[in-house]
Write an enzyme that holds these catalytic residues in place. Structure first.
Site, PDB file in Angstrom:
ATOM      1  N   HIS A 144       0.727  -1.210   0.096  1.00 58.58           N
ATOM      2  CA  HIS A 144       0.188  -0.089   0.392  1.00 58.58           C
ATOM      3  C   HIS A 144       0.665   1.499  -0.022  1.00 58.58           C
ATOM      4  O   HIS A 144       2.166   1.362   0.448  1.00 58.58           O
ATOM      5  CB  HIS A 144      -1.142  -0.016   1.603  1.00 58.58           C
ATOM      6  N   LYS A 148      -0.515   4.914   4.675  1.00 56.14           N
ATOM      7  CA  LYS A 148      -1.230   3.703   5.429  1.00 56.14           C
ATOM      8  C   LYS A 148      -0.994   3.513   6.708  1.00 56.14           C
ATOM      9  O   LYS A 148       0.394   3.052   6.964  1.00 56.14           O
ATOM     10  CB  LYS A 148      -1.822   2.169   4.365  1.00 56.14           C
TER      11      LYS A 148
END
Length: 251
Positions: A144, A148
């Site tokens: 990600h 995040k």
């Protein structure tokens, strides 16, 4: 027209939800909730907290904020008898207990990933585990963007749970190997996280056997796919009875 109250309305996923509503024409965001209310103009009123919401009557709440907002948001939904779509990740046992209690009185849709592609990946991972069983080592890899907060991702846990559902005996999760000096144990699922750049999301379930490897991979190229899932859930949920629902229920 579906009227939506959007929690965490300045976030990336929420912006994608707002834009997706504008392209569809059958849903609209009538108000937002965000602790940074007033930071930037939006085409709807923004309130700092659920307790301050007034002057609007939404059909459903979509939450793309932070686990810390959950108690106040559920209290608001219970008071107003509003269905809630929870697309936030990073919940712990306490938050899940709150969701279960709220679902006794209102319909609550909760998923760590709102993508229909991930729903299929989950089903395929379960089937692969049923077929390959204990003869294959299983690893889950996810990547990600660098903003995040939680790791492994909520989706990684969704996939790990699906794998365990397909096995005769569930396996424990293993999060790191750098401190170990031993062969890989059989009774585990390896969980690996990568954070960098602007990656929207990538998940792979890897089955490694004797002289062969099977990889099941899903790649998200934008948050639009998650926004589409949020809207699908928001349109499906309002006429459902009280209860807890998820992607497996969305047909």
């Amino acid at each position: 027209m579906l009227n939506i109250l959007l929690s965490g309305c300045y976030g990336k996923l929420s912006r994608a939800v707002t834009e997706y509503c504008e392209t569809r024409g059958d849903a609209r965001v009538v108000a937002g909730i965000d602790h940074a209310a007033g930071r930037a103009p939006l085409p709807f009123p923004v309130f700092e907290s659920p307790a301050g919401v007034g002057g609007v009557r939404p059909d459903v709440v979509i939450d793309c904020s932070h686990p810390s907002l959950l108690p106040a948001l559920l209290e608001f939904c219970l008071r107003e008898k509003l269905p809630a779509v929870l697309a936030t990740t990073g919940y712990g046992e306490g938050e899940y207990a709150m969701i279960e209690q709220a679902a006794k009185r209102i319909p609550v849709f909760q998923s760590g990933n709102m993508s229909l592609g991930i729903l299929l990946l989950k089903q395929l991972a379960r089937l692969a585990a049923q077929t390959l069983g204990d003869s294959f080592d299983i690893e889950i890899l996810e990547a990600h963007h660098n903003q995040k907060i939680d790791a492994p991702s909520g989706t990684a846990y969704i996939l790990a749970e699906a794998v365990n559902e397909g096995l005769d005996a569930p396996r424990a999760y293993a999060y790191e190997r750098h401190s170990l000096r031993e062969p890989r144990p059989k009774g585990e699922i390896g969980m690996h996280s990568v954070r960098g750049g602007t990656v929207p999301g990538e998940h792979t379930v890897l089955f490694a056997g004797f002289d062969e490897v099977l990889e099941l991979t899903h790649r998200a190229y934008s948050k639009r796919i998650f926004a589409a899932g949020c809207l699908a859930a928001a349109r499906w949920l309002p006429d459902k009875p009280a209860g807890r629902y998820g992607m497996d229920d969305l047909k």
